[in-house]
Design an enzyme around this catalytic site. Structure first.
Site, PDB file in Angstrom:
ATOM      1  N   ASP A 140       0.831  -1.209   0.000  1.00  0.00           N
ATOM      2  CA  ASP A 140       0.000   0.000   0.000  1.00  0.00           C
ATOM      3  C   ASP A 140       0.871   1.267   0.000  1.00  0.00           C
ATOM      4  O   ASP A 140       1.951   1.276   0.588  1.00  0.00           O
ATOM      5  CB  ASP A 140      -0.906  -0.028   1.242  1.00  0.00           C
ATOM      6  CG  ASP A 140      -2.041   0.972   1.139  1.00  0.00           C
ATOM      7  OD1 ASP A 140      -2.296   1.498   0.039  1.00  0.00           O
ATOM      8  OD2 ASP A 140      -2.684   1.225   2.180  1.00  0.00           O
ATOM      9  N   GLY A 141       0.359   2.297  -0.647  1.00  0.00           N
ATOM     10  CA  GLY A 141       0.998   3.614  -0.560  1.00  0.00           C
ATOM     11  C   GLY A 141       1.599   4.132  -1.856  1.00  0.00           C
ATOM     12  O   GLY A 141       2.179   5.223  -1.868  1.00  0.00           O
ATOM     13  N   TRP A 151       2.653   8.073  -2.371  1.00  0.00           N
ATOM     14  CA  TRP A 151       4.090   8.289  -2.628  1.00  0.00           C
ATOM     15  C   TRP A 151       4.273   9.177  -3.865  1.00  0.00           C
ATOM     16  O   TRP A 151       5.067  10.107  -3.857  1.00  0.00           O
ATOM     17  CB  TRP A 151       4.755   6.930  -2.842  1.00  0.00           C
ATOM     18  CG  TRP A 151       6.222   6.940  -3.097  1.00  0.00           C
ATOM     19  CD1 TRP A 151       7.219   6.945  -2.158  1.00  0.00           C
ATOM     20  CD2 TRP A 151       6.875   6.919  -4.382  1.00  0.00           C
ATOM     21  NE1 TRP A 151       8.443   6.922  -2.778  1.00  0.00           N
ATOM     22  CE2 TRP A 151       8.265   6.908  -4.140  1.00  0.00           C
ATOM     23  CE3 TRP A 151       6.418   6.892  -5.693  1.00  0.00           C
ATOM     24  CZ2 TRP A 151       9.209   6.887  -5.177  1.00  0.00           C
ATOM     25  CZ3 TRP A 151       7.340   6.879  -6.727  1.00  0.00           C
ATOM     26  CH2 TRP A 151       8.728   6.880  -6.462  1.00  0.00           C
ATOM     27  N   HIS A 162       2.728   3.520  -9.089  1.00  0.00           N
ATOM     28  CA  HIS A 162       2.557   2.085  -9.370  1.00  0.00           C
ATOM     29  C   HIS A 162       3.771   1.536 -10.121  1.00  0.00           C
ATOM     30  O   HIS A 162       4.165   0.397  -9.894  1.00  0.00           O
ATOM     31  CB  HIS A 162       1.266   1.843 -10.153  1.00  0.00           C
ATOM     32  CG  HIS A 162       0.033   2.152  -9.348  1.00  0.00           C
ATOM     33  ND1 HIS A 162      -0.156   1.670  -8.077  1.00  0.00           N
ATOM     34  CD2 HIS A 162      -1.064   2.922  -9.618  1.00  0.00           C
ATOM     35  CE1 HIS A 162      -1.313   2.097  -7.599  1.00  0.00           C
ATOM     36  NE2 HIS A 162      -1.875   2.874  -8.519  1.00  0.00           N
ATOM     37  N   ASN A 165     -10.528  -2.706  -6.519  1.00  0.00           N
ATOM     38  CA  ASN A 165      -9.654  -1.743  -7.225  1.00  0.00           C
ATOM     39  C   ASN A 165     -10.159  -1.376  -8.624  1.00  0.00           C
ATOM     40  O   ASN A 165      -9.775  -0.359  -9.181  1.00  0.00           O
ATOM     41  CB  ASN A 165      -8.223  -2.274  -7.332  1.00  0.00           C
ATOM     42  CG  ASN A 165      -7.464  -2.251  -6.022  1.00  0.00           C
ATOM     43  OD1 ASN A 165      -6.534  -3.024  -5.810  1.00  0.00           O
ATOM     44  ND2 ASN A 165      -7.840  -1.354  -5.114  1.00  0.00           N
ATOM     45  N   ARG A 215     -11.390   2.137  -9.512  1.00  0.00           N
ATOM     46  CA  ARG A 215     -10.482   3.287  -9.676  1.00  0.00           C
ATOM     47  C   ARG A 215     -10.598   3.863 -11.080  1.00  0.00           C
ATOM     48  O   ARG A 215     -11.098   3.188 -11.993  1.00  0.00           O
ATOM     49  CB  ARG A 215      -9.049   2.835  -9.406  1.00  0.00           C
ATOM     50  CG  ARG A 215      -8.859   2.477  -7.957  1.00  0.00           C
ATOM     51  CD  ARG A 215      -7.425   2.192  -7.638  1.00  0.00           C
ATOM     52  NE  ARG A 215      -7.295   1.928  -6.215  1.00  0.00           N
ATOM     53  CZ  ARG A 215      -6.179   2.057  -5.523  1.00  0.00           C
ATOM     54  NH1 ARG A 215      -5.069   2.417  -6.118  1.00  0.00           N
ATOM     55  NH2 ARG A 215      -6.157   1.803  -4.241  1.00  0.00           N
TER      56      ARG A 215
HETATM   57  C1  FPP Z   1      -1.908   0.145  -3.291  1.00  0.00           C
HETATM   58  O1  FPP Z   1      -1.463   1.466  -3.323  1.00  0.00           O
HETATM   59  C2  FPP Z   1      -1.445  -0.515  -4.489  1.00  0.00           C
HETATM   60  C3  FPP Z   1      -2.230  -1.049  -5.443  1.00  0.00           C
HETATM   61  C4  FPP Z   1      -3.708  -1.041  -5.405  1.00  0.00           C
HETATM   62  C5  FPP Z   1      -1.642  -1.657  -6.611  1.00  0.00           C
HETATM   63  C6  FPP Z   1      -0.372  -2.389  -6.331  1.00  0.00           C
HETATM   64  C7  FPP Z   1       0.245  -2.635  -7.603  1.00  0.00           C
HETATM   65  C8  FPP Z   1       1.571  -2.690  -7.815  1.00  0.00           C
HETATM   66  C9  FPP Z   1       2.604  -2.599  -6.767  1.00  0.00           C
HETATM   67  C10 FPP Z   1       2.014  -2.946  -9.176  1.00  0.00           C
HETATM   68  C11 FPP Z   1       1.610  -4.343  -9.531  1.00  0.00           C
HETATM   69  C12 FPP Z   1       2.472  -4.841 -10.523  1.00  0.00           C
HETATM   70  C13 FPP Z   1       2.972  -6.057 -10.518  1.00  0.00           C
HETATM   71  C14 FPP Z   1       3.941  -6.347 -11.561  1.00  0.00           C
HETATM   72  C15 FPP Z   1       2.619  -7.104  -9.520  1.00  0.00           C
HETATM   73  P1  FPP Z   1      -2.522   2.606  -3.477  1.00  0.00           P
HETATM   74  O2  FPP Z   1      -2.629   2.972  -4.911  1.00  0.00           O
HETATM   75  O3  FPP Z   1      -3.800   2.192  -2.833  1.00  0.00           O
HETATM   76  O4  FPP Z   1      -1.835   3.747  -2.702  1.00  0.00           O
HETATM   77  P2  FPP Z   1      -2.545   4.877  -1.835  1.00  0.00           P
HETATM   78  O5  FPP Z   1      -3.137   4.174  -0.640  1.00  0.00           O
HETATM   79  O6  FPP Z   1      -1.406   5.750  -1.465  1.00  0.00           O
HETATM   80  O7  FPP Z   1      -3.567   5.534  -2.697  1.00  0.00           O
END
Ligand code: FPP
Length: 236
Positions: A26-27, A31, A43, A74, A77
């Site tokens: 998460d994050g 970030w 991402h 998700n 989004r």
């Molecule tokens: C949460 O952060 C993250 C996600 C919903 C997506 C995670 C995806 C990746 C790390 C890339 C995936 C790719 C591969 C190759 C596995 P958030 O967007 O909810 O962050 P926030 O809480 O700061 O909004």
């Protein structure tokens, strides 16, 4: 409690019995926003860091790793963000077969994201089947939905009554030990429909760091924290 200070991390993994670690990555969005960048930028950094952390977990002797890449929620989004995550995933799948020793398993309804993605996920699973280190990528995943699909499969098998073992063996994670340790980054302390059935006896570790900033030293910190816990499995 054993004092594990100064003991190499691979030994700590072994002595603590840590076989399966799971990450709620998460994050990424926050970030990127903090850097004045679009969420997709986060991402991209998150996907790069995911590779580093997974390779490191394998290196220190953890047998199984599960990551939460995309939940059933998700999809709500903005289209642009969903497409960016899917592109990262497709690019990753294209190169992932070269990751040595890793058996890939997509947990969740990958085909629900489209035939193209579903087939690519199934292809990678087939290509890497039987390798010694297991990586579960939770994609279009929800813990409750996973339990429901397990029960529906049991109904199709005409089971009259079911046991806990029946459910466990029909989850997407069948064949993996239950997660010993679940790490969530991003300064949030909740489970968000992740490994709902499997996390009954998991230890939790919450990091204030945003996922792209989470390092292998932070993994060491979480593993040592885990090793210092007294797990009683409901006993005394
Ligand atoms: C949460 O952060 C993250 C996600 C919903 C997506 C995670 C995806 C990746 C790390 C890339 C995936 C790719 C591969 C190759 C596995 P958030 O967007 O909810 O962050 P926030 O809480 O700061 O909004």
């Amino acid at each position: 409690m054993i004092d594990l200070t100064g003991i190499p991390i691979g030994e700590v993994v072994k002595k603590s019995g840590l076989r399966h670690i799971a990450f709620i990555m998460d994050g990424n969005g926050r970030w990127a926003t903090a850097k004045g960048q679009p969420r997709e930028f986060g991402h991209r950094a998150g996907a790069a860091n995911f590779k580093t952390i997974v390779r490191y977990c394998k290196k220190i002797g953890i047998e199984c790793c599960t990551v939460y890449a995309f939940s059933t929620e998700n999809i709500k989004r903005p289209k642009r963000e969903v497409e960016a995550i899917m592109t990262l995933l497709i690019n990753y799948i294209a190169e992932a077969g070269d990751e040595r020793d890793i058996e890939f398993k997509f947990i969740g309804d990958a085909f629900g994201l489209g035939e193209n993605i579903g087939k690519k996920c199934a292809g990678l699973e087939k290509e890497t089947e039987g390798r010694p280190y297991r990586l579960n990528i939770a994609l279009n995943y929800g813990g409750r939905a996973e339990i429901v699909q397990a029960v529906n499969r049991l109904i199709l098998e005409k089971k009259q009554s079911i046991t806990e073992e029946d459910i466990s063996s029909h989850l997407y994670t069948a064949g993996c030990p239950e997660p010993d340790l679940i790490v969530r980054t991003g300064n949030e302390q909740r489970i968000s429909n992740f490994l709902t059935w499997q996390s009954t006896y998991s230890e939790f570790h919450f990091s204030p760091k945003m996922w792209p900033d989470y390092t292998t030293d932070d993994v060491d910190f979480a593993v040592r924290d885990f090793a210092g816990r007294g797990r009683r499995w409901g006993g005394v």
